[in-house]
Motif scaffolding. Structure first.
Motif: not given
Length: 303
Positions: A61-63, A107-108, A203-204, A212-213
């Protein structure tokens, strides 16, 4: 599955027939990756550009985020950079398949981009903190291009225009060639840098305020990192106003990072011209904003 004429056009501009073939085989590739990594792949994020990027769910279930691109050296150095950073200041790399050009990434959330933060001063100071988390000394052996490698773009520019500067102001190109050589000769010890740390690539997140991405992965002195941040300004109306924005950003970065203002402005100018050239080289259009930033930074350098 998806429809994005802009995305398809960009892929074909960059890769030609190889890109067309990759696009035609993308649905099969996504199914194969979903099976390999046991994912439910959801519809892609809006505004696809150079890669197909979509949220996905793992069996627990982890995004997560699935990112897929045409296999190329830059994608390989992105994977290497994320491995090197190991979640320090950047999203974690969960898995990668270099042969298929695929990455599975943390996923942030909430995932709001840094460019939404106001005022601009706060944006720059937040970015400086991310930079300091990311930087680590470059190992003696590494897979990354160097800032010197990036500078070869100026040679390609001259060769393309038979020694001239084409649509780029001759005074800017002349200045950057001289400045690039000077900055390289006097560089501080190299670090592994993100290489494209602009406001849309931070991204927050829950575990840190900003992460960072999409790193490019490049080796150079840390002051080089500020270039991408400088050439992504908030809305502006005149070149004079843009120069004021640049001057303020240079001042804030110098105070936060302890670098000389002249080095920050110099690397910003050099990378803005290179960015304009890369847009010309890759797409044949879209260099105007980077060139405007270069002209504004040229005024800052001359002061």
């Amino acid at each position: 599955m998806f429809r994005s004429d802009t995305f398809s056009q960009t892929i074909v501009e960059l890769y030609g027939e190889r890109g067309r073939l990759w696009l035609s085989e993308l649905p099969i590739l996504l199914d194969a990756l979903a099976a390999s990594w046991e994912l439910v792949v959801l519809p892609p994020f809006p505004s696809l550009t150079y890669h197909y990027v979509a949220p996905a769910l793992q069996t627990n279930g982890e995004s997560v985020v699935l990112k897929v691109g045409v296999p190329n050296p830059e994608l390989l150095t992105e994977i290497a950079a994320l491995r090197f950073f190991d979640g320090r200041g950047a999203a974690h790399l969960i898995a990668a398949d270099e042969r298929r050009g695929a990455l599975l990434i943390e996923r942030l959330t909430p995932g709001t981009a840094l460019h939404t933060l106001e005022p601009d001063d706060q944006t720059i100071l937040a970015a400086a903190l991310v930079m300091q988390q990311i930087w680590r000394p470059a190992p003696e052996q590494h897979p990354f291009p160097t800032i010197a490698d990036w500078g070869k773009g100026l040679t390609h520019l001259r060769r393309t225009f038979d020694g001239g500067s084409g649509p780029f102001p001759a005074a800017l190109v002349d200045a950057v060639e001289w400045l690039y050589a000077k900055l390289e000769r006097s560089s501080a010890p190299p670090a592994v840098l993100h290489g494209d740390l602009h406001q849309g690539n931070m991204l927050a997140a829950r575990r840190m305020p900003w992460l960072a991405i999409d790193p490019k992965g490049v080796v150079g002195e840390p002051a080089c990192e500020t270039g991408a941040l400088l050439r992504n300004p908030p809305p502006w109306r005149t070149l004079c106003e843009l120069a004021c924005i640049m001057e303020r950003r240079v001042y804030l970065l110098a105070e936060a990072l302890g670098f000389e203002r002249e080095r920050i402005a110099g690397w910003g100018l050099a990378q803005a011209v290179l960015s304009a050239w890369w847009s010309y080289e890759d797409h044949g259009h879209g260099w105007e904003e980077a060139l405007a930033c270069a002209e504004a930074l040229y005024r800052v350098v001359l002061r």
